[in-house]
Scaffold this motif. Sequence first.
Motif, PDB file in Angstrom:
ATOM      1  N   ASP A  42     105.534  87.046  44.457  1.00  0.00           N
ATOM      2  CA  ASP A  42     105.285  87.573  46.059  1.00  0.00           C
ATOM      3  C   ASP A  42     104.011  87.965  45.837  1.00  0.00           C
ATOM      4  O   ASP A  42     102.969  89.289  45.481  1.00  0.00           O
ATOM      5  CB  ASP A  42     105.941  89.386  45.999  1.00  0.00           C
ATOM      6  N   TRP A  43     103.559  86.870  46.518  1.00  0.00           N
ATOM      7  CA  TRP A  43     102.348  86.581  47.003  1.00  0.00           C
ATOM      8  C   TRP A  43     101.342  87.965  47.413  1.00  0.00           C
ATOM      9  O   TRP A  43     100.139  87.587  48.159  1.00  0.00           O
ATOM     10  CB  TRP A  43     101.316  85.264  47.566  1.00  0.00           C
ATOM     11  N   THR A  44     102.249  88.761  48.128  1.00  0.00           N
ATOM     12  CA  THR A  44     101.634  89.695  48.821  1.00  0.00           C
ATOM     13  C   THR A  44     101.337  90.929  48.179  1.00  0.00           C
ATOM     14  O   THR A  44     100.432  91.567  48.180  1.00  0.00           O
ATOM     15  CB  THR A  44     102.261  90.409  50.853  1.00  0.00           C
ATOM     16  N   LYS A  52      95.859  82.565  42.992  1.00  0.00           N
ATOM     17  CA  LYS A  52      95.861  81.782  44.149  1.00  0.00           C
ATOM     18  C   LYS A  52      94.542  81.454  44.156  1.00  0.00           C
ATOM     19  O   LYS A  52      94.513  80.325  45.098  1.00  0.00           O
ATOM     20  CB  LYS A  52      95.385  82.980  45.806  1.00  0.00           C
ATOM     21  N   GLN A  64     106.456  82.090  47.728  1.00  0.00           N
ATOM     22  CA  GLN A  64     106.486  83.323  47.609  1.00  0.00           C
ATOM     23  C   GLN A  64     108.873  83.851  47.439  1.00  0.00           C
ATOM     24  O   GLN A  64     109.486  83.142  48.268  1.00  0.00           O
ATOM     25  CB  GLN A  64     106.694  83.380  49.757  1.00  0.00           C
ATOM     26  N   GLN A  65     108.403  84.365  46.517  1.00  0.00           N
ATOM     27  CA  GLN A  65     110.220  85.252  46.709  1.00  0.00           C
ATOM     28  C   GLN A  65     109.501  87.385  47.128  1.00  0.00           C
ATOM     29  O   GLN A  65     109.172  87.667  46.170  1.00  0.00           O
ATOM     30  CB  GLN A  65     110.289  84.864  45.370  1.00  0.00           C
ATOM     31  N   TYR A  66     110.173  87.511  47.631  1.00  0.00           N
ATOM     32  CA  TYR A  66     110.165  89.196  48.080  1.00  0.00           C
ATOM     33  C   TYR A  66     111.264  89.882  47.010  1.00  0.00           C
ATOM     34  O   TYR A  66     112.292  88.680  46.453  1.00  0.00           O
ATOM     35  CB  TYR A  66     110.476  89.431  49.602  1.00  0.00           C
ATOM     36  N   THR A  75     111.967  87.304  41.512  1.00  0.00           N
ATOM     37  CA  THR A  75     110.896  85.872  41.286  1.00  0.00           C
ATOM     38  C   THR A  75     111.874  85.431  39.990  1.00  0.00           C
ATOM     39  O   THR A  75     111.835  83.773  40.016  1.00  0.00           O
ATOM     40  CB  THR A  75     110.169  86.971  40.208  1.00  0.00           C
TER      41      THR A  75
END
Length: 245
Positions: A42-44, A52, A64-66, A75
């Motif tokens: 989750d890149w947020t 990054k 991206q995987q929330y 993930t």
Amino acid sequence: MIKDIKLAVLIDGDNIPSRYIKEMMQEITKYGTPTVKRIYGDWTKPHLSKWKAILLENAITPIQQYGYTTGKNATDSAMIIDAMDILYSEKVNGFCLVSSDSDFTKLATRLREEGLVVYGIGEKKTPDPFIVACDKFIYLEILDTSDDDSENGKTTSKKENIDKITPKVIKLLQHSVDDAADDDGWAFMGDVGSLILKKQPNFDARNFGFQKLTPLFKSLPQFEIEQRDRTSGRFKLIYVKNKKK
């Protein structure tokens, strides 16, 4: 032949420290060409920020995987689904699963059932079921070899993570030499190494502070080492034998 092996490299970003990326990618090229390189997370989330900056220079695609559900690892699910899609695309000969999570045990087993080679990479905390499900498992901790004593083939890591050579390890080596030996008790070192890996996928001379298997054997009084000339080529063949008690 190594260059003909196409590997899919799938990285569990939630589970692997970013500081190992350079050494890890160099290690992977020893076994094949990484044609698919993906990292999942989750890149947020702020804990992935260190990844990054280095993804672009290593040509790794972030997926991206929330985290939709609390307590569930989305993930892992995304990696497994992608791995099966890649498997059925028949574009690779093997996989490199980078994680210290035992949730990938079944995936590694399934990929090997299809005849693909599976390399695992993770920290020493990785559970045994995932390790033994792989053809070979490499610990991240041994990839940092900046302090190198090349004259005697021994590697000194900055981290105090070198394993001791226990009686159990000695017995593994002795039995493997016996299993690969000819009638005179001599075994070709390459055959011994392959046999050890089949018995224990996470075995690596670097775990004990040695770059290669031969220097490890040479350091132990239980074994004899012999070099033999090849019929062609400039390299010598290395043979090992158990010393009689």
